[in-house]
Design a protein around this motif. Sequence first.
Motif, mmCIF file in Angstrom:
data_model
loop_
_atom_site.group_PDB
_atom_site.id
_atom_site.type_symbol
_atom_site.label_atom_id
_atom_site.label_comp_id
_atom_site.label_asym_id
_atom_site.label_seq_id
_atom_site.Cartn_x
_atom_site.Cartn_y
_atom_site.Cartn_z
ATOM 1 N N ASN A 1 -38.492 90.806 69.318
ATOM 2 C CA ASN A 1 -37.701 90.403 68.146
ATOM 3 C C ASN A 1 -38.087 89.072 67.521
ATOM 4 O OD1 ASN A 1 -36.210 92.752 68.210
ATOM 5 N ND2 ASN A 1 -34.628 91.876 69.528
ATOM 6 N N PRO B 1 -41.527 94.452 67.466
ATOM 7 C CA PRO B 1 -40.775 95.424 68.263
ATOM 8 C C PRO B 1 -40.621 95.027 69.731
ATOM 9 C CG PRO B 1 -42.975 96.255 67.815
ATOM 10 C CD PRO B 1 -42.811 94.998 66.996
ATOM 11 N N LEU B 2 -41.445 94.121 70.226
ATOM 12 C CA LEU B 2 -41.341 93.815 71.661
ATOM 13 C C LEU B 2 -40.233 92.819 71.974
ATOM 14 C CD1 LEU B 2 -44.945 93.807 73.160
ATOM 15 C CD2 LEU B 2 -43.393 95.694 72.696
ATOM 16 N N VAL C 1 -39.398 87.163 64.446
ATOM 17 C CA VAL C 1 -39.378 87.543 63.037
ATOM 18 C C VAL C 1 -40.415 86.710 62.282
ATOM 19 C CG1 VAL C 1 -37.954 87.711 60.965
ATOM 20 C CG2 VAL C 1 -36.929 88.113 63.211
ATOM 21 N N GLU D 1 -45.299 98.086 63.928
ATOM 22 C CA GLU D 1 -44.258 98.957 64.453
ATOM 23 C C GLU D 1 -42.865 98.326 64.336
ATOM 24 O OE1 GLU D 1 -44.875 101.849 65.023
ATOM 25 O OE2 GLU D 1 -46.923 102.072 65.768
ATOM 26 N N GLY D 2 -42.827 97.130 63.732
ATOM 27 C CA GLY D 2 -41.535 96.435 63.654
ATOM 28 C C GLY D 2 -40.686 96.905 62.492
ATOM 29 N N ILE D 3 -39.420 96.492 62.508
ATOM 30 C CA ILE D 3 -38.527 96.805 61.389
ATOM 31 C C ILE D 3 -38.775 95.809 60.263
ATOM 32 C CG2 ILE D 3 -36.091 96.759 60.674
ATOM 33 C CD1 ILE D 3 -35.410 98.148 63.284
ATOM 34 N N THR E 1 -39.812 92.220 62.052
ATOM 35 C CA THR E 1 -39.382 91.842 63.394
ATOM 36 C C THR E 1 -40.288 92.531 64.407
ATOM 37 O OG1 THR E 1 -37.100 91.662 62.666
ATOM 38 C CG2 THR E 1 -37.463 91.870 65.025
#
Lengths: 814, 111
Positions: free
Chosen positions: B67, B64-65, B69, B53-55, B62
Amino acid sequence: MTQKLIIIGAGMAAGRALEHLFEEAPDTYDVTLFNAEPRGTYNRIMLSPVLSGDKSFDEIVTHSAEWYEGKGVTTRFGEKVVNIDRSAQTVTSDSGDILAYDKLIIATGSTPFIIPLPGHDLDGVIAYRDLEDTNAMISLGDEPDAKAVVIGGGLLGLEAAAGLALRGVDVTVVHIMGHLMERQLDDAAGYLLRKALVNKGISVKCSANSKEILGEDGKVKALILDDGTELPCNLLVMAVGIRPSVALAAEAGLATGRGIHVDDQMVTSDENILSLGECVEHNGNVFGLVAPIFDQAKVIAKTLIGEEAVFENKEVATKLKVTGCDLFSAGDFAEGEGHEDIVYRDPARGVYKRLVIKNNRIVGVVMYGDTADGNWFFGLIKDREDISEMRDTLIFGPAFQGGSPLDPMAAVAALPADAEICGCNGVCKGQIEDAIGNGATTLDDIKATTKASASCGTCTNLVEQVLAVTLGDDFIVPAAKSVCGCTDLTHEDVRRLIKSKQLKSQPAVWQELGWTTSNGCHVCRPAINYYLLADWPLEYQDDAQSRFVNERNHANIQKDGTYSVVPRMWGGITTPDELRAIANAADKFDIPTVKVTGGQRIDLLGVKKEDLPAIWFDLNQAGLVSGHAYSKGLRTVKTCVGSDHCRFGTQDSTGLGVKLEKHMWGSWTPHKLKLGVSGCPRNCAEATCKDIGVICVDSGYEISVAGAAGMEVKETQFLCKVATEEEAMEVISAMTQIYRENAKYLDRIWKWVDKVGLDWVKEQVVEDLETRQALAERFEISQSVYRTDPWAEHASKKSEIYQPVANLALEAAE
Amino acid sequence: MNWIDICSVTDIPLRGARIVKTAVGCVAVFRTSDNEVFATSNRCPHKGGPLSEGIVHGKAVTCPLHNWVFSLETGKAQGPDEGQIATFATQIIEDRVLLDASELATGVAAE
């Protein structure tokens, strides 16, 4: 019985001494304070920012008349002491009053030296010493084609010249020595400084001897140099030095030399008379810098209350900023026997560094352009450190010693605890670290607790770096910050460039604005995505992969990886059918927690990601849509029941709330946006702590903005009052749009309004009706795209991406 | 090696991820800007955040909770954080994404 203390002079030394005295023993003395200037104490060092217009006089006042009154001091400002009678222990003022003292402090400071050139008494010949001089220079800037000559190329003269130039005055500096600031700089650094000043439009004449000042009608007209050059001017500033003011003390028969003689306790040759500041001479030294004088203030306070304290004159480094040029010098940098130089030059950047070495120890340092390592070098001088081991890389500073990596913070991190950070107030790194340990987190906290960077301010950067090194990510440097590591541009730069260069896609932003990464990072991507969709609503396609998880999945992720689902209840109004649908969904999807939110709706917590499209579909069937409880966008419009039911209600607050929510839902904003509409000033909808709040009154609608009720709690500020619902809707649309178009991503309205000022917002949204209307129209254009239910779209067209793309667990089980 | 067909490259959003359920836990399959595909454990070692679900930026994601990386190539946490996620071999053959089922069965993905 309290003793009578009289102080002559209310400069920085006296102000600081009294501060210490009142801290130590507030009621020991009955204090009377004379000051020839008709005002209290101000930070004389800061007259330059006042001259350049960076600060107002009020900002540099350190001890006002009110402050002194609050401490019980009798102030006699604008009144001079003309005589001291030591045998009677009295002073006589120029008003004729005679006052008795038990202890007397002479803090008369210094007098600017005026060269007795012919014409020095003409009108328009001034020194640079006090507020009157500063104001004379400021008002010259208002005259057309004004010209000024500054005699003296030392610090004070150059600051006067730079300030005058900033005010639009044509300035020439006349300096008798071969290069500027010869006491602090060697000729190479002096050359760089001169070049920088010339680039700023200041004329500089070195090795120039003044001969005569010409006048006309009693007013200065020109300066003549001894080579015959005539320099026309409307104002002539003499900044050639200061002399301790000793006349009063000498007449009273006190021992004086260059200054008033004092011992280690700051007592003069008369045991009842003390002295400190620029007027004293201690062990043959006189003083011009603040740091030793503030040390004297501490000592004199102790002496006054009968405690033992000793003043020691320490070596001081000079760290200066002249007109934006960074300078640093310390120790002995003259050519001399056994002196070896290490020199570093970077002509393109205008950087010059020179270390003077003797017997493997640094004895002097001069730096120009990049002074970051100055304090480290100064520490090596003071500690007489043997540098032979690191001589090869010494000039590159602490970051390059011992193989530590290159890091801008490393120089600060490497400083020892006793390294001096603030020269004015004698604050070392360890004291700042202690203050941080006791809870200081901002520059203001540090100023308040240690006084570091509270005087001249040149160490502000250094203090911030100590904060950053000590606090790590918890400290945010307040200066303009770039968006993230991908670019040096600030949010404001990026917003401006997106509009001016018509950048309409993320790759266009990355390319045209020189992003250092191939496709951004988790910090810039959501911000750029927002800026693009806010500026180009019709052209730009929202990028789900540049959204935080909540906005991409249209639900709030919880710590266990499940989601919460909040359907919209317009203005907090619901129906039995909607409630039944919510109850059924909660049963069907095994929802562990159902909670009523602060925004007047219902939160279903603990939904599995795979179930999201299905629960949305069910809720859609009952007419429920996304509440955007996850978005940096319009959240809720909280209402009270208003005139429909309430006996106090003045207008239909519920109706207006529903209209606003239906008008604004789905809009994206820099941060979340919460509204409230209260039907009367009793304010049951708590509208005055929302981003935008409306209070209904009999005669219409009072709209206020920039409230907060999160980590910060703030009352809204009044924006305007309108008579009709239509106007209220238009003002609120325009307000939302101006925030959408201008604010930095993740700034709430209150934070953004703090930066741009409510007055500016009012001009656009309230006063200028055309701008208001245009803003509201642009909001409507954007809403024509975004006023839609993402749940319906995702449930019908994108439900598969909420499922695993493959399930190997089943195959393995088979 | 036991390569099995998982999905089409375009089933994964550009600069996004999908998950594959396995007997030993969820595996996140990422697609970068350059249409490279990487597979890692879906679970952030910090607080268990779903990395899918991260970018996704460059060859990194990254969480999502909080950050964190992670490099998609090595699985190592970047910057000041210290941590490691399991990475799995991937192949793209004619627009189809393949994972090695035998590797996924060894249990390293359980984290």
